[in-house]
Design a protein around this motif. Structure first.
Motif, PDB file in Angstrom:
ATOM      1  N   UNK A 251       0.641  -1.220  -0.090  1.00 12.55           N
ATOM      2  CA  UNK A 251       0.047  -0.104   0.050  1.00 12.55           C
ATOM      3  C   UNK A 251       0.920   1.273   0.012  1.00 12.55           C
ATOM      4  N   UNK A 252       1.848   1.382   0.925  1.00 13.82           N
ATOM      5  CA  UNK A 252       2.658   2.567   0.994  1.00 13.82           C
ATOM      6  C   UNK A 252       3.582   2.505   0.068  1.00 13.82           C
ATOM      7  N   UNK A 253       4.395   1.427  -0.112  1.00 18.98           N
ATOM      8  CA  UNK A 253       5.570   1.248  -1.100  1.00 18.98           C
ATOM      9  C   UNK A 253       5.150   1.378  -2.530  1.00 18.98           C
ATOM     10  N   UNK A 254       4.131   0.505  -3.049  1.00 15.23           N
ATOM     11  CA  UNK A 254       3.737   0.516  -4.436  1.00 15.23           C
ATOM     12  C   UNK A 254       2.769   1.760  -4.683  1.00 15.23           C
ATOM     13  N   UNK A 255       1.948   2.242  -3.749  1.00 10.14           N
ATOM     14  CA  UNK A 255       1.149   3.209  -3.893  1.00 10.14           C
ATOM     15  C   UNK A 255       1.774   4.748  -3.890  1.00 10.14           C
ATOM     16  N   UNK A 256       2.688   4.835  -3.007  1.00  9.66           N
ATOM     17  CA  UNK A 256       3.492   6.206  -2.755  1.00  9.66           C
ATOM     18  C   UNK A 256       4.890   6.218  -3.220  1.00  9.66           C
ATOM     19  N   UNK A 257       5.653   5.432  -2.679  1.00 15.14           N
ATOM     20  CA  UNK A 257       7.192   5.252  -2.851  1.00 15.14           C
ATOM     21  C   UNK A 257       7.556   5.054  -4.428  1.00 15.14           C
ATOM     22  N   UNK A 258       7.125   3.923  -4.789  1.00 11.95           N
ATOM     23  CA  UNK A 258       7.406   3.401  -6.108  1.00 11.95           C
ATOM     24  C   UNK A 258       6.465   3.909  -7.274  1.00 11.95           C
ATOM     25  N   UNK A 259       5.622   4.826  -6.972  1.00 16.81           N
ATOM     26  CA  UNK A 259       4.503   5.159  -7.922  1.00 16.81           C
ATOM     27  C   UNK A 259       5.258   5.694  -9.348  1.00 16.81           C
ATOM     28  N   UNK A 260       6.284   6.474  -9.360  1.00 17.71           N
ATOM     29  CA  UNK A 260       6.691   6.825 -10.485  1.00 17.71           C
ATOM     30  C   UNK A 260       7.372   5.648 -11.418  1.00 17.71           C
ATOM     31  N   UNK A 261       8.018   4.912 -10.917  1.00 20.61           N
ATOM     32  CA  UNK A 261       8.146   3.667 -11.626  1.00 20.61           C
ATOM     33  C   UNK A 261       7.210   2.772 -12.091  1.00 20.61           C
TER      34      UNK A 261
ATOM     35  N   UNK B 228       0.139   1.510 -13.405  1.00 18.63           N
ATOM     36  CA  UNK B 228      -0.074   0.898 -12.491  1.00 18.63           C
ATOM     37  C   UNK B 228       0.170   1.486 -11.056  1.00 18.63           C
ATOM     38  N   UNK B 229       1.023   2.372 -10.776  1.00 18.75           N
ATOM     39  CA  UNK B 229       1.058   3.269  -9.716  1.00 18.75           C
ATOM     40  C   UNK B 229      -0.197   3.560  -9.156  1.00 18.75           C
ATOM     41  N   UNK B 230      -1.002   4.292 -10.103  1.00 18.81           N
ATOM     42  CA  UNK B 230      -2.202   4.688  -9.700  1.00 18.81           C
ATOM     43  C   UNK B 230      -3.210   3.600  -9.323  1.00 18.81           C
ATOM     44  N   UNK B 231      -3.049   2.500 -10.075  1.00 20.04           N
ATOM     45  CA  UNK B 231      -3.688   1.492  -9.796  1.00 20.04           C
ATOM     46  C   UNK B 231      -3.766   0.767  -8.279  1.00 20.04           C
ATOM     47  N   UNK B 232      -2.408   0.786  -7.817  1.00 21.17           N
ATOM     48  CA  UNK B 232      -1.963   0.307  -6.587  1.00 21.17           C
ATOM     49  C   UNK B 232      -2.620   1.267  -5.536  1.00 21.17           C
ATOM     50  N   UNK B 233      -2.371   2.399  -5.686  1.00 15.09           N
ATOM     51  CA  UNK B 233      -2.811   3.361  -4.871  1.00 15.09           C
ATOM     52  C   UNK B 233      -4.307   3.473  -4.646  1.00 15.09           C
ATOM     53  N   UNK B 234      -5.086   3.147  -5.615  1.00 20.54           N
ATOM     54  CA  UNK B 234      -6.739   3.307  -5.501  1.00 20.54           C
ATOM     55  C   UNK B 234      -7.244   1.736  -5.113  1.00 20.54           C
ATOM     56  N   UNK B 235      -6.605   0.820  -6.004  1.00 20.48           N
ATOM     57  CA  UNK B 235      -7.472  -0.489  -5.752  1.00 20.48           C
ATOM     58  C   UNK B 235      -6.403  -1.588  -5.439  1.00 20.48           C
ATOM     59  N   UNK B 236      -5.290  -1.532  -5.861  1.00 16.01           N
ATOM     60  CA  UNK B 236      -4.298  -2.685  -5.740  1.00 16.01           C
ATOM     61  C   UNK B 236      -4.118  -3.250  -4.234  1.00 16.01           C
ATOM     62  N   UNK B 237      -4.084  -2.108  -3.580  1.00 15.40           N
ATOM     63  CA  UNK B 237      -3.792  -2.569  -1.969  1.00 15.40           C
ATOM     64  C   UNK B 237      -5.005  -3.044  -1.340  1.00 15.40           C
TER      65      UNK B 237
END
Length: 85
Positions: A29-39, A50-59
């Motif tokens: 949730x924090x890593x994929x949605x915030x820290x690694x969002x750009x990558x 994919x970064x947006x998807x993890x922040x919104x639904x993936x977590x």
């Protein structure tokens, strides 16, 4: 084969499982949605970055999967320590 009931060992194993699963959820949730969002945003998933998807639904999906993993782990732990019905 069930063992003799050991409440301290049972709770020690339970807390270990909880901490590991919470760490996985935090990384997702924090890593994929915030820290690694750009990558992750360089990858598209269903038309969304994919970064947006993890922040919104993936977590949330990962959290639901972790609930089922926890249930399985606890059922096995209950059997191991003789607390199953």
């Amino acid at each position: 084969m069930t063992q003799k009931k050991d409440p301290k060992g049972y709770w020690k194993a339970n807390i270990k499982y909880v901490l590991i699963l919470l760490a996985i959820w935090f990384v997702v949730s924090y890593g994929a949605g915030i820290l690694f969002k750009e990558e992750l945003n360089t990858i598209k998933l269903g038309g969304f970055k994919l970064g947006f998807w993890f922040a919104q639904q993936g977590s949330m999906y990962v959290f639901v999967v972790l609930i089922f993993v926890y249930v399985k782990l606890m059922n096995n732990l209950d059997k191991k320590f003789g607390y199953d019905e």
